[in-house]
Design a protein around this motif. Structure first.
Motif, PDB file in Angstrom:
ATOM      1  N   MET A   1       0.906  -1.195   0.005  1.00  0.00           N
ATOM      2  CA  MET A   1      -0.172   0.095  -0.049  1.00  0.00           C
ATOM      3  C   MET A   1       0.916   1.228  -0.247  1.00  0.00           C
ATOM      4  SD  MET A   1      -2.855  -1.101   2.584  1.00  0.00           S
ATOM      5  CE  MET A   1      -3.868   0.531   2.444  1.00  0.00           C
ATOM      6  N   ILE A   2       0.479   2.304  -0.676  1.00  0.00           N
ATOM      7  CA  ILE A   2       1.059   3.666  -0.700  1.00  0.00           C
ATOM      8  C   ILE A   2       0.873   4.557   0.631  1.00  0.00           C
ATOM      9  CG2 ILE A   2       1.398   5.804  -2.158  1.00  0.00           C
ATOM     10  CD1 ILE A   2       0.372   4.039  -4.475  1.00  0.00           C
ATOM     11  N   HIS A   3       1.765   4.932   1.008  1.00  0.00           N
ATOM     12  CA  HIS A   3       1.849   5.579   2.330  1.00  0.00           C
ATOM     13  C   HIS A   3       2.542   7.035   2.090  1.00  0.00           C
ATOM     14  CE1 HIS A   3       3.676   6.642   6.709  1.00  0.00           C
ATOM     15  NE2 HIS A   3       2.524   7.108   6.186  1.00  0.00           N
ATOM     16  N   VAL A   4       1.613   8.290   2.048  1.00  0.00           N
ATOM     17  CA  VAL A   4       2.244   9.607   1.801  1.00  0.00           C
ATOM     18  C   VAL A   4       1.439  10.235   2.877  1.00  0.00           C
ATOM     19  CG1 VAL A   4       2.811   9.503  -0.558  1.00  0.00           C
ATOM     20  CG2 VAL A   4       0.645  10.095   0.063  1.00  0.00           C
ATOM     21  N   ASN A   5       2.324  11.454   3.411  1.00  0.00           N
ATOM     22  CA  ASN A   5       1.812  12.288   4.305  1.00  0.00           C
ATOM     23  C   ASN A   5       1.452  13.676   3.519  1.00  0.00           C
ATOM     24  OD1 ASN A   5       1.957  10.675   6.489  1.00  0.00           O
ATOM     25  ND2 ASN A   5       4.179  11.687   6.925  1.00  0.00           N
ATOM     26  N   ASN A   6       0.527  14.461   4.402  1.00  0.00           N
ATOM     27  CA  ASN A   6      -0.011  15.554   3.312  1.00  0.00           C
ATOM     28  C   ASN A   6       1.000  16.833   3.950  1.00  0.00           C
ATOM     29  OD1 ASN A   6      -0.811  18.007   2.129  1.00  0.00           O
ATOM     30  ND2 ASN A   6      -2.879  17.585   3.113  1.00  0.00           N
ATOM     31  N   HIS A   7       2.146  17.122   3.238  1.00  0.00           N
ATOM     32  CA  HIS A   7       3.230  18.185   3.983  1.00  0.00           C
ATOM     33  C   HIS A   7       2.520  19.585   3.523  1.00  0.00           C
ATOM     34  CE1 HIS A   7       5.949  15.416   5.408  1.00  0.00           C
ATOM     35  NE2 HIS A   7       5.999  14.763   4.401  1.00  0.00           N
ATOM     36  N   LYS A   8       1.544  19.939   2.911  1.00  0.00           N
ATOM     37  CA  LYS A   8       0.893  21.016   2.877  1.00  0.00           C
ATOM     38  C   LYS A   8      -0.186  21.478   3.750  1.00  0.00           C
ATOM     39  CE  LYS A   8       1.387  20.995  -2.080  1.00  0.00           C
ATOM     40  NZ  LYS A   8       0.767  20.941  -3.468  1.00  0.00           N
ATOM     41  N   GLN A   9      -0.299  20.667   4.855  1.00  0.00           N
ATOM     42  CA  GLN A   9      -1.341  21.001   5.799  1.00  0.00           C
ATOM     43  C   GLN A   9      -0.771  21.638   6.632  1.00  0.00           C
ATOM     44  OE1 GLN A   9      -3.432  17.400   7.262  1.00  0.00           O
ATOM     45  NE2 GLN A   9      -4.368  18.524   9.029  1.00  0.00           N
ATOM     46  N   MET A  10      -1.187  22.767   7.180  1.00  0.00           N
ATOM     47  CA  MET A  10      -0.647  23.721   8.441  1.00  0.00           C
ATOM     48  C   MET A  10      -1.071  22.975   9.766  1.00  0.00           C
ATOM     49  SD  MET A  10       0.606  26.083   6.844  1.00  0.00           S
ATOM     50  CE  MET A  10       1.043  27.304   7.994  1.00  0.00           C
TER      51      MET A  10
ATOM     52  N   GLU B   1       5.465   9.842  -9.310  1.00  0.00           N
ATOM     53  CA  GLU B   1       6.123   8.903 -10.038  1.00  0.00           C
ATOM     54  C   GLU B   1       6.392   7.346  -9.487  1.00  0.00           C
ATOM     55  OE1 GLU B   1       6.619  10.141 -13.156  1.00  0.00           O
ATOM     56  OE2 GLU B   1       5.915  12.034 -12.836  1.00  0.00           O
ATOM     57  N   LEU B   2       6.256   7.449  -8.168  1.00  0.00           N
ATOM     58  CA  LEU B   2       6.638   6.219  -7.715  1.00  0.00           C
ATOM     59  C   LEU B   2       5.458   5.251  -7.400  1.00  0.00           C
ATOM     60  CD1 LEU B   2       8.727   7.086  -4.595  1.00  0.00           C
ATOM     61  CD2 LEU B   2       9.656   6.149  -6.755  1.00  0.00           C
ATOM     62  N   PHE B   3       4.164   5.990  -7.697  1.00  0.00           N
ATOM     63  CA  PHE B   3       2.832   5.495  -7.190  1.00  0.00           C
ATOM     64  C   PHE B   3       2.749   4.016  -8.251  1.00  0.00           C
ATOM     65  CE2 PHE B   3       0.202   8.889  -5.437  1.00  0.00           C
ATOM     66  CZ  PHE B   3       1.166   8.895  -4.245  1.00  0.00           C
ATOM     67  N   PRO B   4       3.063   4.246  -9.518  1.00  0.00           N
ATOM     68  CA  PRO B   4       2.822   3.061 -10.379  1.00  0.00           C
ATOM     69  C   PRO B   4       3.642   1.539  -9.932  1.00  0.00           C
ATOM     70  CG  PRO B   4       3.029   5.041 -11.805  1.00  0.00           C
ATOM     71  CD  PRO B   4       3.394   5.295 -10.236  1.00  0.00           C
ATOM     72  N   HIS B   5       4.652   1.801  -9.380  1.00  0.00           N
ATOM     73  CA  HIS B   5       5.450   0.586  -8.794  1.00  0.00           C
ATOM     74  C   HIS B   5       4.963   0.018  -7.582  1.00  0.00           C
ATOM     75  CE1 HIS B   5       8.179   2.179 -12.164  1.00  0.00           C
ATOM     76  NE2 HIS B   5       8.083   3.564 -11.297  1.00  0.00           N
ATOM     77  N   PHE B   6       3.980   0.494  -6.938  1.00  0.00           N
ATOM     78  CA  PHE B   6       3.481  -0.016  -5.677  1.00  0.00           C
ATOM     79  C   PHE B   6       1.923  -0.139  -6.171  1.00  0.00           C
ATOM     80  CE2 PHE B   6       7.038   2.439  -4.403  1.00  0.00           C
ATOM     81  CZ  PHE B   6       7.613   1.634  -3.773  1.00  0.00           C
ATOM     82  N   ASN B   7       1.296  -1.068  -5.163  1.00  0.00           N
ATOM     83  CA  ASN B   7      -0.038  -1.373  -5.067  1.00  0.00           C
ATOM     84  C   ASN B   7      -0.777  -0.463  -4.124  1.00  0.00           C
ATOM     85  OD1 ASN B   7      -2.840  -2.835  -4.720  1.00  0.00           O
ATOM     86  ND2 ASN B   7      -2.113  -3.894  -6.056  1.00  0.00           N
TER      87      ASN B   7
ATOM     88  N   ARG C   1       1.770  -4.564   2.348  1.00  0.00           N
ATOM     89  CA  ARG C   1       2.270  -4.004   3.289  1.00  0.00           C
ATOM     90  C   ARG C   1       2.278  -2.395   3.126  1.00  0.00           C
ATOM     91  NH1 ARG C   1       7.765  -5.426   7.100  1.00  0.00           N
ATOM     92  NH2 ARG C   1       7.387  -3.768   8.561  1.00  0.00           N
ATOM     93  N   PRO C   2       2.400  -1.464   3.847  1.00  0.00           N
ATOM     94  CA  PRO C   2       2.353  -0.050   3.580  1.00  0.00           C
ATOM     95  C   PRO C   2       4.076   0.308   3.189  1.00  0.00           C
ATOM     96  CG  PRO C   2       0.930  -0.214   5.440  1.00  0.00           C
ATOM     97  CD  PRO C   2       1.571  -1.443   5.195  1.00  0.00           C
ATOM     98  N   THR C   3       4.143   0.997   2.258  1.00  0.00           N
ATOM     99  CA  THR C   3       5.645   1.547   1.806  1.00  0.00           C
ATOM    100  C   THR C   3       5.938   2.513   2.903  1.00  0.00           C
ATOM    101  OG1 THR C   3       4.703   3.514   0.641  1.00  0.00           O
ATOM    102  CG2 THR C   3       4.932   1.554  -0.450  1.00  0.00           C
ATOM    103  N   LYS C   4       7.395   2.601   3.003  1.00  0.00           N
ATOM    104  CA  LYS C   4       7.788   3.816   3.762  1.00  0.00           C
ATOM    105  C   LYS C   4       7.350   5.060   3.202  1.00  0.00           C
ATOM    106  CE  LYS C   4      10.361   3.551   6.676  1.00  0.00           C
ATOM    107  NZ  LYS C   4      10.361   3.504   8.018  1.00  0.00           N
ATOM    108  N   GLU C   5       7.048   6.055   4.224  1.00  0.00           N
ATOM    109  CA  GLU C   5       6.441   7.297   3.805  1.00  0.00           C
ATOM    110  C   GLU C   5       7.371   7.968   2.428  1.00  0.00           C
ATOM    111  OE1 GLU C   5       5.395  11.047   2.790  1.00  0.00           O
ATOM    112  OE2 GLU C   5       7.247  10.961   4.045  1.00  0.00           O
ATOM    113  N   LEU C   6       6.589   7.970   1.422  1.00  0.00           N
ATOM    114  CA  LEU C   6       7.331   8.229  -0.002  1.00  0.00           C
ATOM    115  C   LEU C   6       8.107   9.651   0.055  1.00  0.00           C
ATOM    116  CD1 LEU C   6       5.004   6.668  -2.325  1.00  0.00           C
ATOM    117  CD2 LEU C   6       6.959   5.692  -1.236  1.00  0.00           C
TER     118      LEU C   6
END
Length: 561
Positions: A1-10, A47-53, A58-63
């Motif tokens: 699974m893809i794991h990303v945080n929202n770094h634009k959130q204040m 750009e990394l999303f197509p290489h993960f499900n 298991r969740p990826t390391k935060e991209l």
């Protein structure tokens, strides 16, 4: 699974308030602050999303963290273990990557995860996308002027040993035999025992590094015969021919030997091309007579004639190529590359190799002026001593003689001079005029005319004033190496070298942006201090109230403090 945080959130509360005023000030004036605020939110994680499900696993390391760590590793020239330790304990890295918690999930990355993601970025050339996205963002934030740029190359060595000819033969044969024994034992059993005993064991192959100079020719003949026999023995076995080590074996034979029907004799050193194999551990590395073995990176950057610290110069183009490639082929691809990024220059400063007539003509069609010296000596530029008319015809020779007649056919010009004048001329030995049946003739082409004009332009103060800024690129190459260690890498192969060189150039841009932002901050604080200085406040109060005590300025200054 893809794991990303929202770094634009204040954040409601400042998670870095525990740093204190002094440490926070250091952090805010470092590269970490500009990375967190400007770079981190725009990292191309998609750009990394197509290489993960996206739905299971298991969740990826935060991209965002993944790309940031890969960039930091190249920025500070770290090993894998050092990179993992920095991510785990370095507060500056945590600040740059917006990592608030101290859990293992947030601050630890296993060596395998680091290696797998680096390989993913390398193989799919995502390093170029990372470089372009960060460079474009910094150019927008700092208002970088891209109309003036300069180009040069830097030599890069991969992690390989410098081998002589005998060692290239022996190491290639050794690698082939090891691979053959491991994967095709039946075929390995058919190899002559004398060859296996000579090349297979580490102890025996080490003897080739201790060959006496007087015996080198004899040894070179012997290894040439051995490599020829192995190539001939398996040339009709398809499964062996598909092995990479066999292909290297055949490549060495072709590049280093002259092959006849039954024998192979070593070529002389002058007959070996510069793109020949330098070490079987790195087949992509080649040789440059000027710089040596390895690779080279073409670097284009912006420059400014204003030497203020608040002006940002950015690297806009990075291209890694084998060492034997000529710089003459790098100019037009570099201009096309920055054009795609919408950073098109109007002027490019470069060495004489880049400024060939063909390159300047192509660049002129793209509305780009190439400021570069013309290659060749004074003899090649003899035409510039003649006085030329606006239409390109010769008006007079250096001695002031007017031609009897002139002509032009397609792109070729000609001028005929009186032979009596030419034969008695004191400059006849250096003059390009050649004696004919009736006259002395000077023949030249459009290319000769263009080069002559460029040579004349080189002597003008205008050219010298423009070209003097080219030397600034040498400082960039020095910074590129000192800050990131780009000239000596830990990797091999063109893709891996390109990955490292590109991310290291990205890091240089970030470091430069941090310095410029700090300089602008100092300038702004200086202006603010000047604006609210005690003398200025006293002047304002005088105008308002019409009176002021003699020591009012000093008292006001004490109160303000």
């Amino acid at each position: 699974m893809i794991h990303v945080n929202n770094h634009k959130q204040m954040q409601i509360f400042d998670p870095w308030d525990f740093l204190g005023d002094k440490r926070r000030k250091l952090m805010d004036t470092s590269w970490a602050e500009i990375f967190q605020k400007e770079v981190l939110p725009i990292l191309p994680v998609r750009e990394l999303f197509p290489h993960f499900n996206a739905s299971y696993g298991r969740p990826t390391k935060e991209l965002y963290t993944v790309i940031g760590v890969l960039l930091f590793q190249q920025a500070f020239d770290l090993t894998d273990q050092e990179t993992i330790e920095q991510l785990s304990f370095n507060l500056q890295w945590h600040y740059a990557l917006n990592i608030y918690g101290q859990s293992d999930e947030a601050t630890y990355m296993s060596p395998k995860t680091l290696w797998n993601n680096r390989d993913l970025v390398t193989q799919h050339e995502l390093d170029k996308i990372i470089f372009q996205s960060i460079t474009s963002k910094l150019a927008d934030v700092f208002g970088v002027d891209t109309t003036k740029q300069r180009l040069d190359s830097v030599h890069i060595k991969s992690n390989m040993q410098k081998l002589g000819r005998i060692r290239i033969f022996s190491e290639t044969i050794h690698g082939f035999l090891v691979n053959l024994k491991r994967n095709h034992e039946a075929y390995f059993a058919t190899v002559d025992d004398a060859i296996t005993q000579k090349y297979l064991s580490e102890k025996s192959i080490g003897c080739f590094s201790r060959v006496k100079p007087s015996e080198s020719n004899k040894t070179l003949d012997a290894v040439s015969t051995d490599i020829y026999s192995l190539v001939i023995q398996f040339e009709n076995v398809s499964e062996i021919c598909n092995m990479n080590t066999y292909k290297l074996l055949k490549r060495v034979l072709t590049e280093q030997c002259t092959v006849t029907e039954k024998t192979a004799t070593p070529k002389t050193p002058k007959e070996i091309s510069s793109d020949s194999l330098q070490n079987p551990s790195d087949p992509d590395a080649t040789y440059s007579g000027h710089k040596g073995q390895g690779f080279q990176a073409q670097i284009m950057e912006t420059y400014s004639e204003d030497k203020k610290e608040s002006v940002l110069n950015l690297i806009t183009h990075v291209e890694v190529e084998p060492s034997h490639n000529s710089d003459a082929h790098a100019l037009i691809p570099a201009i096309e590359s920055v054009k795609e990024q919408k950073m098109m220059p109007e002027v490019v400063l470069a060495d004489s190799l880049y400024g060939s007539d063909d390159n300047t003509e192509k660049a002129d069609e793209m509305a780009v002026e190439i400021v570069s010296p013309v290659m060749g000596g004074a003899k090649d530029g003899a035409l510039q001593a003649f006085s030329l008319s606006e239409n390109g015809h010769i008006a007079s020779c250096p001695q002031g003689h007017i031609p009897v007649k002139t002509r032009k056919r397609e792109n070729r010009y000609g001028a005929a001079f009186n032979s009596q004048c030419c034969l008695s001329c004191p400059m006849k030995d250096s003059c390009p005029a050649k004696q004919g049946k009736k006259y002395h003739y000077v023949n030249y082409t459009d290319k000769d005319l263009r080069i002559s004009k460029r040579r004349a332009y080189e002597q003008t103060p205008e050219f010298k004033n423009k070209y003097r800024y080219r030397s600034g690129v040498e400082a960039t190459m020095s910074q590129y190496d000192r800050r990131t260690g780009v000239k000596r890498l830990r990797v091999r192969g063109l893709k891996a070298v390109r990955y490292c060189a590109t991310l290291k150039a990205t890091a240089v841009n970030i470091f430069r942006a941090a310095v410029v932002r700090a300089a602008r901050g100092r300038a702004d604080r200086g202006k603010l201090h000047t604006y609210f200085s005690p003398s200025r406040i006293s002047k304002i109060l005088k105008e308002l109230f019409g009176f002021i005590k003699p020591n009012f300025s000093y008292e006001l200054y004490i109160i303000a403090k």
